[in-house]
Design a protein around this motif. Structure first.
Motif, PDB file in Angstrom:
ATOM      1  N   GLY A 128      15.555  10.714   9.696  1.00 43.91           N
ATOM      2  CA  GLY A 128      16.614  10.073   8.939  1.00 43.91           C
ATOM      3  C   GLY A 128      16.090   9.015   7.997  1.00 43.91           C
ATOM      4  N   GLN A 129      16.999   8.173   7.524  1.00 40.62           N
ATOM      5  CA  GLN A 129      16.658   7.141   6.561  1.00 40.62           C
ATOM      6  C   GLN A 129      15.986   5.945   7.234  1.00 40.62           C
ATOM      7  OE1 GLN A 129      16.836   8.694   3.828  1.00 40.62           O
ATOM      8  NE2 GLN A 129      18.569   7.869   2.681  1.00 40.62           N
ATOM      9  N   PHE A 130      15.203   5.232   6.423  1.00 32.60           N
ATOM     10  CA  PHE A 130      14.564   4.001   6.876  1.00 32.60           C
ATOM     11  C   PHE A 130      15.374   2.797   6.420  1.00 32.60           C
ATOM     12  CE2 PHE A 130      10.787   6.857   6.585  1.00 32.60           C
ATOM     13  CZ  PHE A 130      10.350   6.733   7.898  1.00 32.60           C
ATOM     14  N   GLU A 131      14.962   1.627   6.855  1.00 36.70           N
ATOM     15  CA  GLU A 131      15.491   0.405   6.288  1.00 36.70           C
ATOM     16  C   GLU A 131      15.035   0.292   4.832  1.00 36.70           C
ATOM     17  OE1 GLU A 131      14.172  -2.780   8.739  1.00 36.70           O
ATOM     18  OE2 GLU A 131      15.473  -2.233  10.433  1.00 36.70           O
ATOM     19  N   ALA A 132      15.741  -0.508   4.051  1.00 40.23           N
ATOM     20  CA  ALA A 132      15.430  -0.609   2.625  1.00 40.23           C
ATOM     21  C   ALA A 132      14.136  -1.380   2.357  1.00 40.23           C
ATOM     22  CB  ALA A 132      16.593  -1.262   1.886  1.00 40.23           C
ATOM     23  N   GLU A 133      13.662  -2.156   3.329  1.00 41.13           N
ATOM     24  CA  GLU A 133      12.429  -2.936   3.144  1.00 41.13           C
ATOM     25  C   GLU A 133      11.256  -2.013   2.843  1.00 41.13           C
ATOM     26  OE1 GLU A 133       9.461  -5.858   5.742  1.00 41.13           O
ATOM     27  OE2 GLU A 133      11.301  -5.065   6.626  1.00 41.13           O
ATOM     28  N   PRO A 134      10.563  -2.198   1.716  1.00 40.94           N
ATOM     29  CA  PRO A 134       9.464  -1.287   1.370  1.00 40.94           C
ATOM     30  C   PRO A 134       8.219  -1.532   2.216  1.00 40.94           C
ATOM     31  CG  PRO A 134       9.604  -3.049  -0.240  1.00 40.94           C
ATOM     32  CD  PRO A 134      10.790  -3.227   0.684  1.00 40.94           C
ATOM     33  N   VAL A 135       7.401  -0.496   2.313  1.00 41.50           N
ATOM     34  CA  VAL A 135       6.098  -0.652   2.951  1.00 41.50           C
ATOM     35  C   VAL A 135       5.185  -1.395   1.966  1.00 41.50           C
ATOM     36  CG1 VAL A 135       4.115   0.542   3.952  1.00 41.50           C
ATOM     37  CG2 VAL A 135       6.426   1.496   4.211  1.00 41.50           C
ATOM     38  N   PRO A 136       4.539  -2.473   2.378  1.00 43.67           N
ATOM     39  CA  PRO A 136       3.702  -3.238   1.441  1.00 43.67           C
ATOM     40  C   PRO A 136       2.607  -2.375   0.820  1.00 43.67           C
ATOM     41  CG  PRO A 136       4.015  -4.444   3.498  1.00 43.67           C
ATOM     42  CD  PRO A 136       4.547  -3.061   3.730  1.00 43.67           C
ATOM     43  N   PRO A 137       2.377  -2.485  -0.471  1.00 44.48           N
ATOM     44  CA  PRO A 137       1.296  -1.717  -1.115  1.00 44.48           C
ATOM     45  C   PRO A 137      -0.063  -1.938  -0.458  1.00 44.48           C
ATOM     46  CG  PRO A 137       2.715  -2.723  -2.777  1.00 44.48           C
ATOM     47  CD  PRO A 137       3.141  -3.285  -1.446  1.00 44.48           C
ATOM     48  N   SER A 138      -0.310  -3.142   0.034  1.00 44.18           N
ATOM     49  CA  SER A 138      -1.587  -3.411   0.682  1.00 44.18           C
ATOM     50  C   SER A 138      -1.750  -2.571   1.942  1.00 44.18           C
ATOM     51  CB  SER A 138      -1.705  -4.901   1.035  1.00 44.18           C
ATOM     52  OG  SER A 138      -0.634  -5.301   1.888  1.00 44.18           O
ATOM     53  N   LEU A 139      -0.657  -2.349   2.689  1.00 46.27           N
ATOM     54  CA  LEU A 139      -0.727  -1.514   3.882  1.00 46.27           C
ATOM     55  C   LEU A 139      -0.938  -0.057   3.494  1.00 46.27           C
ATOM     56  CD1 LEU A 139      -0.562  -1.099   6.910  1.00 46.27           C
ATOM     57  CD2 LEU A 139       1.937  -1.039   6.718  1.00 46.27           C
ATOM     58  N   ILE A 140      -0.289   0.398   2.439  1.00 46.11           N
ATOM     59  CA  ILE A 140      -0.493   1.768   1.962  1.00 46.11           C
ATOM     60  C   ILE A 140      -1.963   1.986   1.612  1.00 46.11           C
ATOM     61  CG2 ILE A 140       0.044   3.415   0.134  1.00 46.11           C
ATOM     62  CD1 ILE A 140       2.267   3.087   2.160  1.00 46.11           C
ATOM     63  N   ASP A 141      -2.570   1.003   0.946  1.00 42.08           N
ATOM     64  CA  ASP A 141      -4.001   1.114   0.608  1.00 42.08           C
ATOM     65  C   ASP A 141      -4.847   1.210   1.875  1.00 42.08           C
ATOM     66  OD1 ASP A 141      -3.405   0.986  -2.074  1.00 42.08           O
ATOM     67  OD2 ASP A 141      -3.845  -1.160  -2.261  1.00 42.08           O
TER      68      ASP A 141
END
Length: 343
Positions: A128-141
């Motif tokens: 399902g859907q997530f919360e609107a808070e984005p995943v930090p770009p630093s964590l994606i890296d």
């Protein structure tokens, strides 16, 4: 030749419990583990009877699942203060034997190992859907670096045209799956050759009655949702970060590497309160998988499609107890142990 029916060591039980916390296709848990009395090794094998023949005809997703279990084993060995000595596909004539993990030199657990070991019990597949808070770009890296460390690539899909392409292929694949009664039986686990007890299905509270309202269509684990709505969906912050895990090649060894990369990404993400949802339907149809390889991943082989985000809820998926998955060998013969029940 002697055979022992004694319980396995505490270390073997620890590794089996950790390995069994890995994610698997529709919670099939397609693995068996073997504790070796003679050299104190730990082996990962497929439980081929748990492969879904319509969904995963070539066994690719089964090996990815087992690769994830292998990564958990590696983390558990490191957490106990040793370097894991891993041999992949050690017997070419025995395709069910995927890996042997030995106890290497003493090596104190690092903070990262501690984080991942603690995250095993808290990592859950989201639907399902997530919360609107984005995943930090630093964590994606950081997650991309973790995938690369295991020989895979985490391809982030954020361009609108790429998102539309991916959403359409997922929707088309899900529609094909829902139109096939045999495939529906495999996904739900209610009937057919892939029939599973309720302990081995996706839990009822985690199933969505209408799983196609998001950008990427979800699986129908109820068998009641009907066909897929063909109307295009828009990306929203609650979609999360969309990614495709890829490898440069597409051999059994690459599938095992993909599974280890996947679990490394999932555990590090879970340690930072980020979970994943999976949408691998088009990767189960050769023509759609080839289209994504050509148009989306730059020729690399797509192994998993996932969304990453902060979950609104989490659900615990049941696991088979160690007694059902852990075997013990002595003088070359394996027997089922009488291990205690696990999570």
């Amino acid at each position: 030749m002697s055979v022992s029916y004694e319980s396995p060591s505490h270390a073997a039980l620890h590794l089996a419990r950790a390995a069994a916390l890995a994610p698997s296709l529709h919670n099939t848990q397609p693995w068996l583990f073997v504790a070796d009395d003679e050299d104190f090794g730990f082996e990962v094998h497929t439980d081929a009877g748990r492969r879904l023949p319509l969904t995963d005809s070539g066994g690719r997703e089964m090996l990815i699942s087992c690769g994830a279990a292998l990564f958990n084993t590696r983390v558990a060995v490191r957490h106990l203060g040793f370097r894991p000595a891993v041999s992949l596909l050690p017997e070419p004539g025995n395709p069910a034997f995927l890996a042997r993990v030995g106890w290497g030199a003493y090596l104190p657990a690092t903070r990262e190992v501690m984080l991942m070991e603690n995250a095993m019990a808290h990592r859950h597949t989201h639907r399902g859907q997530f919360e609107a808070e984005p995943v930090p770009p630093s964590l994606i890296d950081e997650l991309s670096d973790h995938a690369m460390a295991e020989g895979a690539r985490l391809h982030i899909v954020d361009h609108p045209e790429q998102l539309r392409l991916l959403a359409e292929t997922v929707r088309v694949a899900e529609a094909v799956h829902r139109a096939d009664a045999g495939h529906v039986a495999e996904v739900t686990g209610f009937s057919g050759p892939a029939r599973r007890s309720w302990l081995e299905r996706v839990p009822a509270e985690a199933r969505r009655r209408d799983p196609v309202r998001a950008l990427l269509a979800g699986r129908d684990y109820t068998g009641l949702a009907g066909g897929c709505d063909s109307r295009p969906r828009r990306w929203s912050p609650r979609t999360g970060t969309v990614a495709v895990l890829t490898t440069a090649h597409d051999t059994r060894l690459d599938w095992m590497r993909a599974g280890q990369a996947l679990q490394r990404v999932l555990l590090y993400a879970a340690a930072h309160r980020v979970m994943a949802a999976f949408h691998t339907q088009p990767l189960e149809l050769p023509e759609l998988r080839a289209e994504l390889q050509a148009r989306l991943t730059g020729g690399h082989f797509p192994q998993m499609i996932l969304r990453l985000g902060h979950p609104t809820h989490t659900w615990t998926t049941p696991r088979r107890p160690p007694a059902a998955v852990l075997l013990r060998t002595r003088s070359g013969r394996a027997v089922t142990t009488a291990a205690s029940t696990g999570r």
